[in-house]
Motif scaffolding. Structure first.
Motif, PDB file in Angstrom:
ATOM      1  N   GLU A 158      33.462   8.080  94.646  1.00  0.00           N
ATOM      2  CA  GLU A 158      34.438   7.212  95.319  1.00  0.00           C
ATOM      3  C   GLU A 158      35.701   6.987  94.488  1.00  0.00           C
ATOM      4  O   GLU A 158      36.738   6.609  95.018  1.00  0.00           O
ATOM      5  N   VAL A 159      35.620   7.206  93.174  1.00  0.00           N
ATOM      6  CA  VAL A 159      36.807   6.992  92.338  1.00  0.00           C
ATOM      7  C   VAL A 159      37.646   8.273  92.307  1.00  0.00           C
ATOM      8  O   VAL A 159      37.124   9.372  92.135  1.00  0.00           O
ATOM      9  N   CYS A 160      38.954   8.093  92.492  1.00  0.00           N
ATOM     10  CA  CYS A 160      39.862   9.237  92.552  1.00  0.00           C
ATOM     11  C   CYS A 160      40.379   9.582  91.147  1.00  0.00           C
ATOM     12  O   CYS A 160      40.885   8.717  90.435  1.00  0.00           O
ATOM     13  N   ARG A 215      28.122   2.027  91.999  1.00  0.00           N
ATOM     14  CA  ARG A 215      29.140   2.357  92.993  1.00  0.00           C
ATOM     15  C   ARG A 215      28.804   3.683  93.678  1.00  0.00           C
ATOM     16  O   ARG A 215      27.982   4.449  93.187  1.00  0.00           O
ATOM     17  N   THR A 248      39.727   2.191  91.332  1.00  0.00           N
ATOM     18  CA  THR A 248      39.599   3.171  92.421  1.00  0.00           C
ATOM     19  C   THR A 248      40.293   4.475  92.051  1.00  0.00           C
ATOM     20  O   THR A 248      40.032   5.514  92.637  1.00  0.00           O
ATOM     21  N   HIS A 249      41.221   4.388  91.077  1.00  0.00           N
ATOM     22  CA  HIS A 249      41.929   5.565  90.572  1.00  0.00           C
ATOM     23  C   HIS A 249      41.947   5.508  89.051  1.00  0.00           C
ATOM     24  O   HIS A 249      42.295   4.467  88.487  1.00  0.00           O
ATOM     25  N   GLU A 261      30.107   5.823  87.734  1.00  0.00           N
ATOM     26  CA  GLU A 261      29.937   5.244  89.074  1.00  0.00           C
ATOM     27  C   GLU A 261      28.485   4.835  89.294  1.00  0.00           C
ATOM     28  O   GLU A 261      28.193   3.745  89.794  1.00  0.00           O
ATOM     29  N   LYS A 266      43.356  -3.391  97.960  1.00  0.00           N
ATOM     30  CA  LYS A 266      42.121  -2.605  97.860  1.00  0.00           C
ATOM     31  C   LYS A 266      42.099  -1.630  96.687  1.00  0.00           C
ATOM     32  O   LYS A 266      41.038  -1.220  96.230  1.00  0.00           O
ATOM     33  N   LYS A 267      43.273  -1.195  96.226  1.00  0.00           N
ATOM     34  CA  LYS A 267      43.275  -0.099  95.261  1.00  0.00           C
ATOM     35  C   LYS A 267      43.676  -0.555  93.870  1.00  0.00           C
ATOM     36  O   LYS A 267      44.526  -1.424  93.703  1.00  0.00           O
ATOM     37  N   ARG A 288      41.631  -6.445  88.165  1.00  0.00           N
ATOM     38  CA  ARG A 288      40.720  -6.478  89.318  1.00  0.00           C
ATOM     39  C   ARG A 288      40.762  -7.849  90.009  1.00  0.00           C
ATOM     40  O   ARG A 288      40.840  -7.946  91.230  1.00  0.00           O
TER      41      ARG A 288
END
Ligand SMILES: *Cc1c(COP(=O)(O)O)cnc(C)c1O
Length: 216
Positions: free
Chosen positions: A25-27, A21, A204-205, A16, A185-186, A176
Motif C-alpha cells: 500500500e505504500v508508494c 498495514r 503513504t509515500h 508494512e 489522507k496522504k 501523521r
C-alpha cells in the motif's frame, strides 16, 4: 540497480507487515535527482513508474524523452518551487509535494486552470521548525489550508523532511497527527535512511534516492 529496487521493495513489504498495514500500500517514489537517464532506464525497465525530482529544469531535460519510451510514468516534484517555474512544473509533474506559500498556491491554481490539468498537491510542512528549511510551520498549517481552499486548490496530503541527525520518529508522528487533524489522507515522509520508520508511522509515500541509485 534493479537488485536495489527489489531489496527496497522487500524492505517496504516487511515494514508494512510489521506495522499491520496492507502489503504494497505504500508508494515508492524513486528519487532520480542527479541520476542520468541511462541509469534511470533500468528501473523503468523493471516496471517501476513513480519517480521524484527536486529541480524543475533538470526534470524538464530528462523526462520528456524517458516518458516517450516509458508511458504512464508518474512524476513527483519534491524540491522547492519558484514562481517562474510554476508553468513548467504544472506541465511536467503529476504530483507537486512542496506547496509552501500563498504565491505558489495562487500560481499553481492559475496554471492548472490554464493547462486544463489537475496535479495532486501536497503541502510541505517544516515539521522540525528549522529556520533554514522551507515548509509551512505546523502552527500556520490551518490558515494555509484555508487559503488553499480559497484558491480552489484541493490538498491531498502533507510532506516533510525531518531534521538531520536526530531520531526521526517524533517528527513522523507529528506529521501523521497533523494530517489526521485536517483529514488529509496522504503522507510523504521517509528517505533512504529511515523509510521503514516512516512506514511504521503511517507514511503513504516514501522518497528513496541513494539506497536505490547509489550515493550522489
Ligand atoms: C534527495 C531527496 C530525497 C532522497 O534522499 P535519499 O537520502 O537519497 O533517499 C528525499 N526527499 C527529498 C525532498 C530529497 O530532496
Amino acid at each position: 540497480m534493479t537488485q536495489a529496487l527489489e531489496t527496497i521493495q522487500n524492505r517496504m513489504l516487511e515494514a508494512e507487515k510489521e506495522a499491520g498495514r496492507s502489503l504494497g500500500e505504500v508508494c515508492l517514489v524513486a528519487v532520480s535527482k542527479t541520476v542520468p537517464p541511462l541509469r534511470i532506464a533500468p528501473v523503468l525497465e523493471a516496471g517501476h513508474r513513480v519517480f521524484g525530482e527536486n529541480r524543475v529544469q533538470e526534470a524538464a531535460q530528462k523526462w520528456p524523452d524517458l516518458r516517450k519510451k516509458y508511458p504512464n510514468t508518474h512524476l513527483h516534484l519534491i524540491g522547492p518551487l519558484q514562481s517562474n517555474k510554476v508553468e513548467a512544473a504544472v506541465g511536467l509533474f503529476d504530483t507537486i509535494e512542496t506547496l509552501d506559500r500563498e504565491k505558489i498556491v495562487r500560481l499553481v491554481a492559475e496554471q492548472m486552470r490554464l493547462q486544463g490539468k489537475v496535479c495532486e498537491l501536497f503541502v510541505q510542512v517544516n515539521i522540525g521548525e528549522e529556520p533554514q528549511k522551507s515548509g509551512v510551520s505546523p502552527g500556520a498549517l490551518a490558515p494555509f489550508l484555508e487559503l488553499c481552499r480559497d484558491h480552489g486548490v484541493s490538498i491531498a496530503g502533507l510532506m516533510a523532511i525531518p531534521p538531520q541527525g536526530v531520531f526521526p520518529r517524533p517528527f513522523f508522528e507529528g506529521l501523521r497527527d497533523l494530517a489526521q487533524a485536517f483529514d488529509l489522507k496522504k503522507l510523504s515522509m521517509g528517505m533512504s535512511q529511515d523509510f521503514e520508520e516512516a512506514i511504521a508511522c503511517g507514511a503513504t509515500h516514501v522518497r528513496v534516492g541513494s539506497a536505490l541509485f547509489g550515493a550522489r
